[in-house]
Design an enzyme around this catalytic site. Structure first.
Site, mmCIF file in Angstrom:
data_model
loop_
_atom_site.group_PDB
_atom_site.id
_atom_site.type_symbol
_atom_site.label_atom_id
_atom_site.label_comp_id
_atom_site.label_asym_id
_atom_site.label_seq_id
_atom_site.Cartn_x
_atom_site.Cartn_y
_atom_site.Cartn_z
ATOM 1 N N CYS A 62 48.871 53.134 20.116
ATOM 2 C CA CYS A 62 48.683 52.447 21.430
ATOM 3 C C CYS A 62 47.843 51.103 20.905
ATOM 4 O O CYS A 62 47.748 50.243 21.583
ATOM 5 C CB CYS A 62 48.035 53.295 22.342
ATOM 6 N N HIS A 95 44.592 47.882 26.714
ATOM 7 C CA HIS A 95 45.879 48.937 26.873
ATOM 8 C C HIS A 95 45.717 49.749 28.098
ATOM 9 O O HIS A 95 44.873 50.207 28.627
ATOM 10 C CB HIS A 95 45.407 50.070 25.773
ATOM 11 N N ASN A 108 52.034 54.169 30.542
ATOM 12 C CA ASN A 108 51.501 54.163 29.130
ATOM 13 C C ASN A 108 52.737 53.697 28.341
ATOM 14 O O ASN A 108 53.500 54.598 28.023
ATOM 15 C CB ASN A 108 50.777 55.106 28.648
#
Length: 325
Positions: free
Chosen positions: A115, A252, A282
């Site tokens: 990520c 993020h 996500n």
């Protein structure tokens, strides 16, 4: 001119055609829209179809970024693709994006920091550009995380989605102060002791399989809020700026509670936080460029704005970059 800066010329994004809502997932696993929204802020995500590989998503996002920058693909001499879901073990997804754009020169490679991959990609491209090793770079975050999910594990399958985003960076002259346009500073960290908190239980060098995503959610939450603000504090210290100077915080997009808790801890006003997790879920390395492009297209992020990007991913790996747009 006192130094080169990596200036953002344009950004772009692409999302798969299929949208999966929380109610859609509730028909498949033991969950509900209320349960997911309360814990994560996610309401829907996009899931790639069989013809929508990671490189396909990346090509479309990169082409949109080039169009926004009004640049010919042939002017790009570096492509970095941040991804944990490559089309193939090799060759790199970046080379497939390169070929898809009709680019035949320069360098293209993948970067894997889960990520945090897009932040790592921006930091890496910045080093190439500010040393004169490249003139223009495409930094792409592209993921098909749905391929890694255990669709019977309600604690993880509700969290992730697919997508891609990209920015074009160009080496331009700056004066060497925080008023310059471009990447002002970047700070990267990793700590491999936390592997079992967030990982995929397979790989070509171990099981010979792709594997499935596994996560200890509470531990990831605790670390994300408690430990990764160091790279943001370091960015402020390196540039002589503060949270008050920020125009936008683009973290993020993993979990709304993590994002808001981190912003509160750093003293960043919530109205300065760009949130897309409700629409995209996500998307790992794709989440920051997707959010950047959304905020550019709706007019929030404008030329001259001070923008902080920040992410944490499996490993753990984390980082920040402060950019004058």
């Amino acid at each position: 001119m006192t130094r080169l800066r990596s200036v953002v010329r344009g950004c772009g994004s692409y999302l798969p055609r299929t949208v999966v809502t929380n109610d859609d997932l509730a028909a498949r696993v033991d969950t509900s829209d209320e349960w997911i929204v309360q814990r994560t802020g996610i309401r829907q995500r996009h899931i790639a179809g069989p013809d929508e590989t990671t490189s396909v998503l990346g090509i479309k996002a990169a082409a949109a970024a080039l169009a926004a920058a009004n640049l010919d693909p042939a002017s790009i001499d570096l492509i970095i693709c941040a991804t944990s879901t490559p089309d193939h073990t090799f060759p790199s997804t970046a080379t497939q994006i390169q070929a898809g754009l009709g680019i035949h020169g320069g360098a293209a490679f993948d970067l894997q920091a889960v990520c945090a991959g897009f932040v790592y990609g921006v930091a890496t491209a910045d080093k190439f550009l500010t040393t004169g090793a490249a003139r223009r770079a495409l930094v792409v975050g592209a993921e098909t995380f749905s391929r890694l999910l255990d669709w019977e594990d309600r604690t993880t399958c509700v969290l992730f989605g697919d997508g891609a985003g990209a920015i074009v960076l160009e080496a331009q002259g700056g004066e060497g102060h925080s008023g310059d346009r471009g990447v002002l500073t970047s700070h990267l960290r990793s700590d491999g002791r936390y592997r079992e908190k967030l990982y995929v239980d397979g790989g070509p060098g171990s099981t010979g399989t792709t594997g499935k995503l596994r996560m200890v959610g509470k531990e990831v939450f605790r670390f994300a809020v408690g430990s990764v603000t160091d790279v943001i504090a370091e960015a402020f210290a390196a540039t002589g700026t503060t949270a008050e100077d920020l125009d936008w915080f683009v973290p993020h997009q993993a979990n709304r509670r993590i994002i808001e808790a981190s912003a509160d801890k750093l003293g960043i006003a919530r109205e300065k936080v760009v949130l897309t997790v409700d629409r995209h879920g996500n998307t790992s390395a794709a989440s920051i460029p997707l959010a950047l492009d959304a905020a550019c297209r709706d007019g929030r992020i404008r030329r001259g704005d001070l923008v902080m990007i920040e992410a944490i991913g499996g490993g753990f790996a984390w980082g920040s970059a402060l950019i004058r747009w």
